[in-house]
Design a protein around this motif. Structure first.
Motif, PDB file in Angstrom:
ATOM      1  N   LYS A 198       3.713   8.182   1.258  1.00 62.90           N
ATOM      2  CA  LYS A 198       2.049   8.612   1.031  1.00 62.90           C
ATOM      3  C   LYS A 198       1.744   7.028   0.409  1.00 62.90           C
ATOM      4  CE  LYS A 198       3.945  12.279  -1.335  1.00 62.90           C
ATOM      5  NZ  LYS A 198       4.329  13.089  -2.175  1.00 62.90           N
ATOM      6  N   ARG A 203      -1.335   4.804  -0.724  1.00 60.04           N
ATOM      7  CA  ARG A 203      -2.331   4.650  -1.391  1.00 60.04           C
ATOM      8  C   ARG A 203      -3.446   4.906  -1.036  1.00 60.04           C
ATOM      9  NH1 ARG A 203       1.039   1.045  -3.361  1.00 60.04           N
ATOM     10  NH2 ARG A 203       1.935   1.513  -5.489  1.00 60.04           N
ATOM     11  N   ASP A 226       0.634  -1.073   0.189  1.00 62.80           N
ATOM     12  CA  ASP A 226      -0.465  -0.460  -0.523  1.00 62.80           C
ATOM     13  C   ASP A 226       0.518   0.946  -0.262  1.00 62.80           C
ATOM     14  OD1 ASP A 226      -2.269  -1.449  -0.336  1.00 62.80           O
ATOM     15  OD2 ASP A 226      -2.267  -1.389   2.462  1.00 62.80           O
ATOM     16  N   ALA A 259       2.861   4.020  -1.355  1.00 65.78           N
ATOM     17  CA  ALA A 259       2.762   4.079  -3.019  1.00 65.78           C
ATOM     18  C   ALA A 259       4.061   5.232  -3.234  1.00 65.78           C
ATOM     19  CB  ALA A 259       1.771   5.535  -3.452  1.00 65.78           C
TER      20      ALA A 259
END
Length: 94
Positions: A63, A65, A45, A47
């Motif tokens: 970051k 998702r 998950d 990013a």
């Protein structure tokens, strides 16, 4: 497999931020004077990972998702920040 990194205690001696790696994901502990936040993110998950380096310490920005806001952990040694980024990106690819 469980690796743990703690932020420098120079800027926040009582409550340094932490990054804890596990088999399935990574936990980010952000500590403030009157509160703390703990976020777990699966490797898949994540990013992106960014590092903002100052003269002595680095801030890591994650970051994820499924989240609007990025996770920000502060006051890590530059070498620890690079290692954290490397481990996250390596494990996110698998």
């Amino acid at each position: 497999m469980n690796e743990r990194f703690s932020a420098s205690t120079l800027k926040n001696p009582l409550m340094p931020d932490e990054v804890i790696f596990s088999e399935k994901g990574v936990t980010f502990k952000e500590r403030k004077v009157l509160s703390s936040t703990e976020n777990f993110v699966f490797y898949n998950d994540i990013a992106g990972v960014e590092i903002d380096s100052g003269m002595f310490f680095s801030t890591i920005r994650i970051k994820a998702r499924a989240r609007e806001q990025e996770i920000v952990i502060e006051n890590f040694a530059k070498s620890d920040a690079r290692k954290i980024k490397e481990l996250i990106l390596e494990r996110a690819r698998h």
